[in-house]
Design a protein around this motif. Structure first.
Motif, PDB file in Angstrom:
ATOM      1  N   SER A 143       0.838  -1.193   0.000  1.00  0.00           N
ATOM      2  CA  SER A 143       0.000   0.000   0.000  1.00  0.00           C
ATOM      3  C   SER A 143       0.873   1.243   0.000  1.00  0.00           C
ATOM      4  O   SER A 143       2.065   1.191   0.319  1.00  0.00           O
ATOM      5  CB  SER A 143      -0.932   0.000   1.203  1.00  0.00           C
ATOM      6  N   MET A 169      -2.625   7.097 -10.001  1.00  0.00           N
ATOM      7  CA  MET A 169      -1.666   6.467  -9.095  1.00  0.00           C
ATOM      8  C   MET A 169      -1.193   5.181  -9.749  1.00  0.00           C
ATOM      9  O   MET A 169      -1.888   4.623 -10.614  1.00  0.00           O
ATOM     10  CB  MET A 169      -2.307   6.156  -7.744  1.00  0.00           C
ATOM     11  N   SER A 177      -8.114   8.395 -11.388  1.00  0.00           N
ATOM     12  CA  SER A 177      -8.935   8.910 -10.298  1.00  0.00           C
ATOM     13  C   SER A 177     -10.350   8.345 -10.342  1.00  0.00           C
ATOM     14  O   SER A 177     -11.020   8.265  -9.304  1.00  0.00           O
ATOM     15  CB  SER A 177      -8.984  10.437 -10.354  1.00  0.00           C
ATOM     16  N   SER A 224      -5.944  -1.116  -6.672  1.00  0.00           N
ATOM     17  CA  SER A 224      -7.171  -0.460  -6.221  1.00  0.00           C
ATOM     18  C   SER A 224      -6.787   0.780  -5.433  1.00  0.00           C
ATOM     19  O   SER A 224      -5.622   0.965  -5.084  1.00  0.00           O
ATOM     20  CB  SER A 224      -8.010  -1.411  -5.360  1.00  0.00           C
ATOM     21  N   ARG A 225      -7.771   1.613  -5.171  1.00  0.00           N
ATOM     22  CA  ARG A 225      -7.499   2.826  -4.400  1.00  0.00           C
ATOM     23  C   ARG A 225      -8.685   3.156  -3.519  1.00  0.00           C
ATOM     24  O   ARG A 225      -9.829   2.844  -3.841  1.00  0.00           O
ATOM     25  CB  ARG A 225      -7.152   3.997  -5.325  1.00  0.00           C
ATOM     26  N   ASN A 264     -10.065   6.512  -2.210  1.00  0.00           N
ATOM     27  CA  ASN A 264      -9.909   7.958  -2.356  1.00  0.00           C
ATOM     28  C   ASN A 264     -10.108   8.693  -1.034  1.00  0.00           C
ATOM     29  O   ASN A 264      -9.519   9.755  -0.819  1.00  0.00           O
ATOM     30  CB  ASN A 264     -10.872   8.484  -3.409  1.00  0.00           C
ATOM     31  N   ASN A 299      -6.806   8.413   0.414  1.00  0.00           N
ATOM     32  CA  ASN A 299      -5.701   8.766  -0.496  1.00  0.00           C
ATOM     33  C   ASN A 299      -4.681   7.639  -0.581  1.00  0.00           C
ATOM     34  O   ASN A 299      -3.471   7.887  -0.649  1.00  0.00           O
ATOM     35  CB  ASN A 299      -5.003  10.049  -0.035  1.00  0.00           C
ATOM     36  N   THR A 300      -5.161   6.419  -0.600  1.00  0.00           N
ATOM     37  CA  THR A 300      -4.284   5.255  -0.562  1.00  0.00           C
ATOM     38  C   THR A 300      -4.484   4.381  -1.795  1.00  0.00           C
ATOM     39  O   THR A 300      -5.614   4.191  -2.254  1.00  0.00           O
ATOM     40  CB  THR A 300      -4.549   4.422   0.700  1.00  0.00           C
ATOM     41  N   VAL A 301      -3.373   3.878  -2.317  1.00  0.00           N
ATOM     42  CA  VAL A 301      -3.410   2.933  -3.424  1.00  0.00           C
ATOM     43  C   VAL A 301      -2.855   1.602  -2.921  1.00  0.00           C
ATOM     44  O   VAL A 301      -1.921   1.568  -2.130  1.00  0.00           O
ATOM     45  CB  VAL A 301      -2.628   3.444  -4.647  1.00  0.00           C
ATOM     46  N   TYR A 302      -3.460   0.520  -3.393  1.00  0.00           N
ATOM     47  CA  TYR A 302      -3.071  -0.816  -2.999  1.00  0.00           C
ATOM     48  C   TYR A 302      -2.684  -1.632  -4.225  1.00  0.00           C
ATOM     49  O   TYR A 302      -3.186  -1.398  -5.321  1.00  0.00           O
ATOM     50  CB  TYR A 302      -4.223  -1.537  -2.293  1.00  0.00           C
ATOM     51  N   CYS A 358       5.813   3.206  -5.559  1.00  0.00           N
ATOM     52  CA  CYS A 358       4.524   3.863  -5.729  1.00  0.00           C
ATOM     53  C   CYS A 358       4.733   5.181  -6.481  1.00  0.00           C
ATOM     54  O   CYS A 358       5.757   5.850  -6.311  1.00  0.00           O
ATOM     55  CB  CYS A 358       3.930   4.131  -4.354  1.00  0.00           C
ATOM     56  N   ALA A 376       2.418   8.733  -7.870  1.00  0.00           N
ATOM     57  CA  ALA A 376       1.126   9.420  -7.817  1.00  0.00           C
ATOM     58  C   ALA A 376       1.255  10.836  -8.351  1.00  0.00           C
ATOM     59  O   ALA A 376       2.268  11.510  -8.126  1.00  0.00           O
ATOM     60  CB  ALA A 376       0.601   9.453  -6.387  1.00  0.00           C
TER      61      ALA A 376
END
Length: 121
Positions: free
Chosen positions: A21, A34, A53, A70-71, A73, A76-79, A95, A97
């Motif tokens: 993450s 991202m 987004s 996945s994210r 919003n 504000n995290t992306v996995y 990562c 972004a």
């Protein structure tokens, strides 16, 4: 100052799973696209997956069907969920972004420091 902070890397056996993450530290306005990239020893950094987004995703052919980006919003995290891992997935995962720090900004690309993923055979 905004930094992208990654977590979740580690050592796993082939066939196993890991989730990494990434989220920004500091105050921001919003995040556009991202993504995750990786760099294996002696190789160039390569794209793994991206997410817009609105949630549209793209994957490298080598990870299609095994990895899911996945994210969240609100956080504000992306996995990046990585399943059926192979030794060739080993590398440092970065990562990426496109962040708008303020509402008047267009967006600036930030990179995380990277997290090591090692898949043993």
């Amino acid at each position: 100052q905004v930094q992208l902070v990654e977590s979740g890397g580690g050592l796993v056996q082939a066939g196993g799973s890991l989730r990494v993450s990434c989220a920004p530290s500091g105050s921001i306005f919003s995040i556009n696209a991202m993504g995750w990239y990786r760099q294996a020893p002696g190789k160039q950094r390569e794209l793994v997956a991206t997410i817009s987004s609105s949630g549209s995703t793209q994957y490298a052919d080598s990870v299609k069907g095994r990895f899911t980006i996945s994210r969240d919003n609100a956080k504000n995290t992306v996995y990046l969920q990585m399943n059926s891992l192979k030794p060739e997935d080993t590398g440092v995962y970065y990562c990426n972004a496109d962040i708008r720090r303020y509402s008047v900004d267009y967006g600036v690309t930030y990179w995380g420091q990277g997290t090591q993923v090692t898949v043993s055979s």
